[in-house]
Motif scaffolding. Structure first.
Motif, PDB file in Angstrom:
ATOM      1  N   GLU A  18      22.353  -1.250  -7.494  1.00  0.00           N
ATOM      2  CA  GLU A  18      21.859  -2.560  -7.061  1.00  0.00           C
ATOM      3  C   GLU A  18      20.912  -3.149  -8.096  1.00  0.00           C
ATOM      4  N   MET A  19      19.994  -2.327  -8.610  1.00  0.00           N
ATOM      5  CA  MET A  19      19.018  -2.826  -9.576  1.00  0.00           C
ATOM      6  C   MET A  19      19.667  -3.174 -10.907  1.00  0.00           C
ATOM      7  N   VAL A  20      20.645  -2.372 -11.330  1.00  0.00           N
ATOM      8  CA  VAL A  20      21.364  -2.672 -12.565  1.00  0.00           C
ATOM      9  C   VAL A  20      22.078  -4.019 -12.440  1.00  0.00           C
ATOM     10  N   LEU A  21      22.701  -4.252 -11.304  1.00  0.00           N
ATOM     11  CA  LEU A  21      23.405  -5.517 -11.077  1.00  0.00           C
ATOM     12  C   LEU A  21      22.444  -6.699 -11.137  1.00  0.00           C
ATOM     13  N   LEU A  22      21.309  -6.588 -10.447  1.00  0.00           N
ATOM     14  CA  LEU A  22      20.364  -7.698 -10.393  1.00  0.00           C
ATOM     15  C   LEU A  22      19.716  -7.959 -11.757  1.00  0.00           C
ATOM     16  N   LEU A  23      19.393  -6.900 -12.489  1.00  0.00           N
ATOM     17  CA  LEU A  23      18.810  -7.069 -13.820  1.00  0.00           C
ATOM     18  C   LEU A  23      19.831  -7.651 -14.798  1.00  0.00           C
ATOM     19  N   SER A  24      21.078  -7.239 -14.648  1.00  0.00           N
ATOM     20  CA  SER A  24      22.136  -7.767 -15.522  1.00  0.00           C
ATOM     21  C   SER A  24      22.346  -9.253 -15.282  1.00  0.00           C
ATOM     22  N   ARG A  25      22.282  -9.670 -14.035  1.00  0.00           N
ATOM     23  CA  ARG A  25      22.440 -11.084 -13.712  1.00  0.00           C
ATOM     24  C   ARG A  25      21.339 -11.930 -14.323  1.00  0.00           C
ATOM     25  N   ALA A  26      20.205 -11.288 -14.633  1.00  0.00           N
ATOM     26  CA  ALA A  26      19.089 -11.999 -15.259  1.00  0.00           C
ATOM     27  C   ALA A  26      19.238 -12.086 -16.773  1.00  0.00           C
ATOM     28  N   GLY A  27      20.358 -11.588 -17.292  1.00  0.00           N
ATOM     29  CA  GLY A  27      20.621 -11.691 -18.720  1.00  0.00           C
ATOM     30  C   GLY A  27      20.146 -10.508 -19.536  1.00  0.00           C
ATOM     31  N   LEU A  28      19.806  -9.405 -18.877  1.00  0.00           N
ATOM     32  CA  LEU A  28      19.364  -8.204 -19.574  1.00  0.00           C
ATOM     33  C   LEU A  28      20.549  -7.258 -19.784  1.00  0.00           C
ATOM     34  N   GLU A  29      20.506  -6.510 -20.883  1.00  0.00           N
ATOM     35  CA  GLU A  29      21.550  -5.514 -21.181  1.00  0.00           C
ATOM     36  C   GLU A  29      21.096  -4.202 -20.560  1.00  0.00           C
ATOM     37  N   VAL A  30      21.619  -3.873 -19.389  1.00  0.00           N
ATOM     38  CA  VAL A  30      21.075  -2.770 -18.589  1.00  0.00           C
ATOM     39  C   VAL A  30      22.081  -1.633 -18.440  1.00  0.00           C
ATOM     40  N   GLN A  31      21.579  -0.417 -18.549  1.00  0.00           N
ATOM     41  CA  GLN A  31      22.376   0.775 -18.264  1.00  0.00           C
ATOM     42  C   GLN A  31      21.578   1.658 -17.311  1.00  0.00           C
ATOM     43  N   GLY A  32      22.212   2.096 -16.232  1.00  0.00           N
ATOM     44  CA  GLY A  32      21.551   2.967 -15.277  1.00  0.00           C
ATOM     45  C   GLY A  32      21.973   4.411 -15.467  1.00  0.00           C
ATOM     46  N   VAL A  33      21.027   5.339 -15.394  1.00  0.00           N
ATOM     47  CA  VAL A  33      21.305   6.769 -15.518  1.00  0.00           C
ATOM     48  C   VAL A  33      20.540   7.509 -14.428  1.00  0.00           C
ATOM     49  N   PRO A  34      21.034   8.701 -14.026  1.00  0.00           N
ATOM     50  CA  PRO A  34      20.436   9.384 -12.875  1.00  0.00           C
ATOM     51  C   PRO A  34      19.287  10.333 -13.181  1.00  0.00           C
ATOM     52  N   ASP A  35      19.159  10.774 -14.446  1.00  0.00           N
ATOM     53  CA  ASP A  35      18.157  11.806 -14.718  1.00  0.00           C
ATOM     54  C   ASP A  35      17.736  11.793 -16.189  1.00  0.00           C
ATOM     55  N   ALA A  36      16.794  12.688 -16.511  1.00  0.00           N
ATOM     56  CA  ALA A  36      16.239  12.731 -17.868  1.00  0.00           C
ATOM     57  C   ALA A  36      17.277  13.078 -18.929  1.00  0.00           C
ATOM     58  N   PRO A  37      18.117  14.123 -18.750  1.00  0.00           N
ATOM     59  CA  PRO A  37      19.097  14.434 -19.792  1.00  0.00           C
ATOM     60  C   PRO A  37      20.022  13.272 -20.108  1.00  0.00           C
ATOM     61  N   ALA A  38      20.493  12.567 -19.084  1.00  0.00           N
ATOM     62  CA  ALA A  38      21.378  11.421 -19.311  1.00  0.00           C
ATOM     63  C   ALA A  38      20.639  10.314 -20.049  1.00  0.00           C
ATOM     64  N   PHE A  39      19.372  10.117 -19.713  1.00  0.00           N
ATOM     65  CA  PHE A  39      18.581   9.099 -20.414  1.00  0.00           C
ATOM     66  C   PHE A  39      18.406   9.454 -21.881  1.00  0.00           C
ATOM     67  N   TYR A  40      18.033  10.699 -22.164  1.00  0.00           N
ATOM     68  CA  TYR A  40      17.782  11.096 -23.549  1.00  0.00           C
ATOM     69  C   TYR A  40      19.046  10.950 -24.408  1.00  0.00           C
ATOM     70  N   LYS A  41      20.193  11.286 -23.837  1.00  0.00           N
ATOM     71  CA  LYS A  41      21.444  11.157 -24.588  1.00  0.00           C
ATOM     72  C   LYS A  41      21.728   9.689 -24.902  1.00  0.00           C
ATOM     73  N   ALA A  42      21.567   8.834 -23.895  1.00  0.00           N
ATOM     74  CA  ALA A  42      21.818   7.403 -24.106  1.00  0.00           C
ATOM     75  C   ALA A  42      20.820   6.822 -25.106  1.00  0.00           C
ATOM     76  N   HIS A  43      19.566   7.208 -24.984  1.00  0.00           N
ATOM     77  CA  HIS A  43      18.525   6.659 -25.852  1.00  0.00           C
ATOM     78  C   HIS A  43      18.678   7.136 -27.291  1.00  0.00           C
ATOM     79  N   ALA A  44      19.186   8.367 -27.467  1.00  0.00           N
ATOM     80  CA  ALA A  44      19.401   8.882 -28.820  1.00  0.00           C
ATOM     81  C   ALA A  44      20.525   8.127 -29.526  1.00  0.00           C
ATOM     82  N   ASN A  58      14.985  14.382 -10.084  1.00  0.00           N
ATOM     83  CA  ASN A  58      15.359  15.790 -10.074  1.00  0.00           C
ATOM     84  C   ASN A  58      15.198  16.358 -11.478  1.00  0.00           C
ATOM     85  N   GLY A  59      14.648  17.546 -11.615  1.00  0.00           N
ATOM     86  CA  GLY A  59      14.425  18.130 -12.933  1.00  0.00           C
ATOM     87  C   GLY A  59      13.184  17.518 -13.562  1.00  0.00           C
ATOM     88  N   GLU A  60      13.300  17.054 -14.802  1.00  0.00           N
ATOM     89  CA  GLU A  60      12.160  16.446 -15.483  1.00  0.00           C
ATOM     90  C   GLU A  60      11.803  15.117 -14.827  1.00  0.00           C
TER      91      GLU A  60
END
Length: 238
Positions: A18-44, A58-60
């Motif tokens: 829901e938040m990704v959809l609403l932020l995207s509609r505001a013109g932001l380039e948004v990607q949603g991830v569920p946890d720290a490992p997924a975030f670190y991979k995307a950010h790298a 969950n986790g970190e």
């Protein structure tokens, strides 16, 4: 000017979508991830300019992610939590957050906060750092380049082929982490893997190594996916 790249770390799938959809509609380039490992991979692979972090992951947790991010360079950090006590806000700000928002978050306030932080981050970056978005290769692709050690493990290579020369201690430290291929390695296991004598097992020694590696990497123009996981150890996401 390209849209702000925003990563939203939220383990509640419905809320995340829901938040990704609403932020995207505001013109932001948004990607949603569920946890720290997924975030670190995307950010790298494609660093974001603003991260919106749920604390109770969950986790970190989000506080640990914020602390790691603050050591890597300019980035906007928004913490999201159901807890609204003053000490919770203070702790988040001390860990590196720029803003603290209590759930349920009003989407217009979040959008305004993200845009403000994004402008601040871009003002701190050299123009070359604000590059067009490049689609990341699929994480599961066996041909995707990865971080690796070369030249007898004395040189660290990033996926783009850029290199960083290592000292003996840095080489031993990174070799232990890379062998675990993204898993969190405890401080005790690192000391054993580095063949450190028991009387030299000062926990601060590892923090010094990490700080030095991050500084060297930043000076060389590399974004090092090396993370301290609070209460657990260290992780290198390839």
């Amino acid at each position: 000017m390209k849209s702000l790249r925003v990563y939203l770390v939220e383990d509640d799938e419905d809320l995340r979508e829901e938040m990704v959809l609403l932020l995207s509609r505001a013109g932001l380039e948004v990607q949603g991830v569920p946890d720290a490992p997924a975030f670190y991979k995307a950010h790298a692979l494609a660093p974001c300019e603003v991260a919106v972090l749920d604390i109770a992951l969950n986790g970190e947790d989000g506080l640990s992610i914020a602390s790691n991010l603050r050591a890597t360079g300019p980035i906007g950090i928004v913490m999201a939590s159901a807890r609204g006590a003053v000490h919770d806000r203070v702790e988040a700000l001390q860990e590196g957050a720029d803003a603290y928002m209590v759930k349920p978050i009003h989407i217009d306030e979040l959008i305004a906060t993200v845009r403000t932080l994004g402008r601040r981050v871009r003002a701190m970056m050299p123009k070359a750092a604000v590059a067009p978005l490049v689609p990341a290769p699929p994480a599961s692709s066996p041909s995707s380049p990865r971080w690796r050690l070369a030249e007898g493990d004395w040189v660290l290579c990033d996926p783009a082929g850029r290199t960083l020369k290592l000292t003996t201690t840095e080489r031993a430290f990174l070799a232990c982490l890379l062998r675990e291929d993204g898993k969190v390695v405890s401080r005790e296991a690192l000391f054993i893997g580095m063949a450190v004598a028991p009387h030299d097992n000062d926990p601060k020694r590892l923090d010094v190594i990490v700080s030095r590696l991050r500084r060297k990497a930043m000076q060389a123009g590399l974004r090092l996916p090396l993370h301290a996981v609070r209460g657990a150890g260290f992780q290198f996401v390839r």
